[in-house]
Design a protein around this motif. Structure first.
Motif, PDB file in Angstrom:
ATOM      1  N   PRO A 150       4.967   1.662   2.007  1.00 23.74           N
ATOM      2  CA  PRO A 150       3.511   1.556   1.527  1.00 23.74           C
ATOM      3  C   PRO A 150       2.279   1.861   0.333  1.00 23.74           C
ATOM      4  O   PRO A 150       1.416   0.812   0.689  1.00 23.74           O
ATOM      5  N   CYS A 151       2.636   2.302   0.370  1.00 19.21           N
ATOM      6  CA  CYS A 151       1.650   2.192  -0.716  1.00 19.21           C
ATOM      7  C   CYS A 151       1.685   1.537  -2.395  1.00 19.21           C
ATOM      8  O   CYS A 151       0.855   0.981  -2.545  1.00 19.21           O
ATOM      9  N   CYS A 152       2.951   0.414  -2.152  1.00 18.95           N
ATOM     10  CA  CYS A 152       3.295  -0.408  -2.829  1.00 18.95           C
ATOM     11  C   CYS A 152       1.769  -1.641  -2.153  1.00 18.95           C
ATOM     12  O   CYS A 152       1.313  -2.689  -3.353  1.00 18.95           O
ATOM     13  N   GLU A 153       2.063  -1.949  -1.145  1.00 19.87           N
ATOM     14  CA  GLU A 153       1.035  -2.463  -0.063  1.00 19.87           C
ATOM     15  C   GLU A 153      -0.773  -2.216  -1.087  1.00 19.87           C
ATOM     16  O   GLU A 153      -1.386  -3.199  -0.963  1.00 19.87           O
ATOM     17  N   LYS A 154      -1.048  -1.092  -0.460  1.00 18.07           N
ATOM     18  CA  LYS A 154      -2.427  -0.242  -0.912  1.00 18.07           C
ATOM     19  C   LYS A 154      -2.055  -1.343  -2.879  1.00 18.07           C
ATOM     20  O   LYS A 154      -3.754  -1.556  -2.834  1.00 18.07           O
ATOM     21  N   TRP A 155      -1.338  -0.886  -3.592  1.00 16.80           N
ATOM     22  CA  TRP A 155      -1.496  -1.360  -4.938  1.00 16.80           C
ATOM     23  C   TRP A 155      -1.970  -3.056  -4.864  1.00 16.80           C
ATOM     24  O   TRP A 155      -2.434  -3.559  -5.451  1.00 16.80           O
ATOM     25  N   ALA A 156      -0.409  -3.919  -4.158  1.00 19.06           N
ATOM     26  CA  ALA A 156      -0.620  -5.447  -4.248  1.00 19.06           C
ATOM     27  C   ALA A 156      -2.200  -5.822  -3.729  1.00 19.06           C
ATOM     28  O   ALA A 156      -3.075  -7.089  -3.789  1.00 19.06           O
ATOM     29  N   GLN A 157      -2.982  -4.692  -2.713  1.00 21.48           N
ATOM     30  CA  GLN A 157      -4.370  -5.349  -2.069  1.00 21.48           C
ATOM     31  C   GLN A 157      -5.277  -5.743  -3.459  1.00 21.48           C
ATOM     32  O   GLN A 157      -5.980  -6.051  -3.790  1.00 21.48           O
ATOM     33  N   GLN A 158      -5.206  -4.693  -4.354  1.00 17.73           N
ATOM     34  CA  GLN A 158      -6.104  -4.199  -5.632  1.00 17.73           C
ATOM     35  C   GLN A 158      -5.963  -5.070  -5.759  1.00 17.73           C
ATOM     36  O   GLN A 158      -7.256  -5.851  -6.760  1.00 17.73           O
ATOM     37  N   VAL A 159      -4.408  -5.037  -6.368  1.00 13.63           N
ATOM     38  CA  VAL A 159      -4.239  -6.422  -7.720  1.00 13.63           C
ATOM     39  C   VAL A 159      -4.955  -7.898  -7.235  1.00 13.63           C
ATOM     40  O   VAL A 159      -5.768  -8.619  -7.669  1.00 13.63           O
ATOM     41  N   LYS A 160      -4.753  -7.820  -6.391  1.00 14.46           N
ATOM     42  CA  LYS A 160      -5.298  -9.209  -5.417  1.00 14.46           C
ATOM     43  C   LYS A 160      -6.559  -9.747  -5.187  1.00 14.46           C
ATOM     44  O   LYS A 160      -7.282 -10.390  -5.771  1.00 14.46           O
ATOM     45  N   ALA A 161      -7.793  -8.313  -4.849  1.00 19.67           N
ATOM     46  CA  ALA A 161      -8.438  -8.134  -4.786  1.00 19.67           C
ATOM     47  C   ALA A 161      -9.841  -8.469  -6.390  1.00 19.67           C
ATOM     48  O   ALA A 161     -10.267  -8.766  -6.783  1.00 19.67           O
ATOM     49  N   GLN A 162      -8.910  -8.112  -7.530  1.00 25.46           N
ATOM     50  CA  GLN A 162      -8.875  -7.804  -8.365  1.00 25.46           C
ATOM     51  C   GLN A 162      -8.656  -9.081  -9.502  1.00 25.46           C
ATOM     52  O   GLN A 162      -9.706  -9.407 -10.660  1.00 25.46           O
ATOM     53  N   PHE A 163      -7.469  -9.512  -8.917  1.00 30.54           N
ATOM     54  CA  PHE A 163      -7.422 -10.553 -10.052  1.00 30.54           C
ATOM     55  C   PHE A 163      -7.686 -12.239  -8.737  1.00 30.54           C
ATOM     56  O   PHE A 163      -7.335 -13.076  -9.598  1.00 30.54           O
ATOM     57  N   GLY A 164      -7.693 -12.145  -7.895  1.00 25.78           N
ATOM     58  CA  GLY A 164      -8.159 -13.265  -7.571  1.00 25.78           C
ATOM     59  C   GLY A 164      -6.987 -13.964  -7.141  1.00 25.78           C
ATOM     60  O   GLY A 164      -7.102 -15.157  -7.203  1.00 25.78           O
ATOM     61  N   ARG A 165      -5.620 -13.195  -6.788  1.00 28.84           N
ATOM     62  CA  ARG A 165      -4.598 -14.358  -6.787  1.00 28.84           C
ATOM     63  C   ARG A 165      -3.876 -13.832  -5.901  1.00 28.84           C
ATOM     64  O   ARG A 165      -3.697 -12.920  -4.943  1.00 28.84           O
ATOM     65  N   ALA A 166      -2.710 -14.975  -5.018  1.00 30.36           N
ATOM     66  CA  ALA A 166      -1.651 -14.292  -4.089  1.00 30.36           C
ATOM     67  C   ALA A 166      -1.295 -13.102  -4.580  1.00 30.36           C
ATOM     68  O   ALA A 166      -0.330 -13.059  -6.051  1.00 30.36           O
ATOM     69  N   VAL A 167      -0.404 -12.528  -3.660  1.00 33.65           N
ATOM     70  CA  VAL A 167       0.777 -11.409  -4.131  1.00 33.65           C
ATOM     71  C   VAL A 167       1.936 -11.651  -3.581  1.00 33.65           C
ATOM     72  O   VAL A 167       1.294 -11.347  -2.173  1.00 33.65           O
TER      73      VAL A 167
END
Length: 146
Positions: free
Chosen positions: A34-51
């Motif tokens: 589950p923590c990977c999902e949280k990290w992926a959400q932050q990456v998606k928001a900051q990079f503006g890309r799909a993960v």
């Protein structure tokens, strides 16, 4: 060469590299983490890309293929524009590495799952200090300390 082909070639080669490289983020994770999902959400928001998240029961083989030292392992391995990011690497550090492409560096890693790192934030829990380690053919060095 026709005028249309010439124009297509000029447009293709005139595109900035960032425009060509800015594809989706690929993240292999330990299945169901589950923590990977949280990290992926932050990456998606900051990079503006799909993960694209891949549950990978054989992630150690993927890490090895990407050159991640075993002692720097965490719970997920992401690929962004050809660079490898192991674990809960802060977005600002990833952006700096992608912008500067340090010589001899293939990627960044945060070993383990330190409390307070991106995706590992827990209300009421004190953040642990941790290092972001750059790795590659040039060896290893601390890229950032948090």
């Amino acid at each position: 060469m026709t005028r249309t082909r010439l124009l297509a070639a000029v447009v293709t080669f005139a595109m900035p590299v960032a425009a060509v490289a800015a594809g989706p983020v690929l993240m292999h994770r330990d299945p169901g983490c589950p923590c990977c999902e949280k990290w992926a959400q932050q990456v998606k928001a900051q990079f503006g890309r799909a993960v694209r998240v891949v549950d990978d029961a054989n992630r150690p083989a993927f890490m090895k293929a990407r050159g991640v030292p075993a002692d720097l392992a965490s719970c997920h391995t992401a690929i962004i524009d050809g660079m490898t990011f192991e674990g809960h690497v802060p977005i600002a550090d990833m952006k700096r590495a992608l912008a500067t492409h340090p010589k001899g560096v293939m990627g960044l890693a945060v070993a383990g799952m330190p409390m307070g790192s991106p995706g590992m934030e827990m209300p009421g829990m004190k953040a642990q200090p941790y290092d972001v380690v750059a790795f590659g053919p040039g060896g290893r060095k601390v890229f950032a300390h948090h």
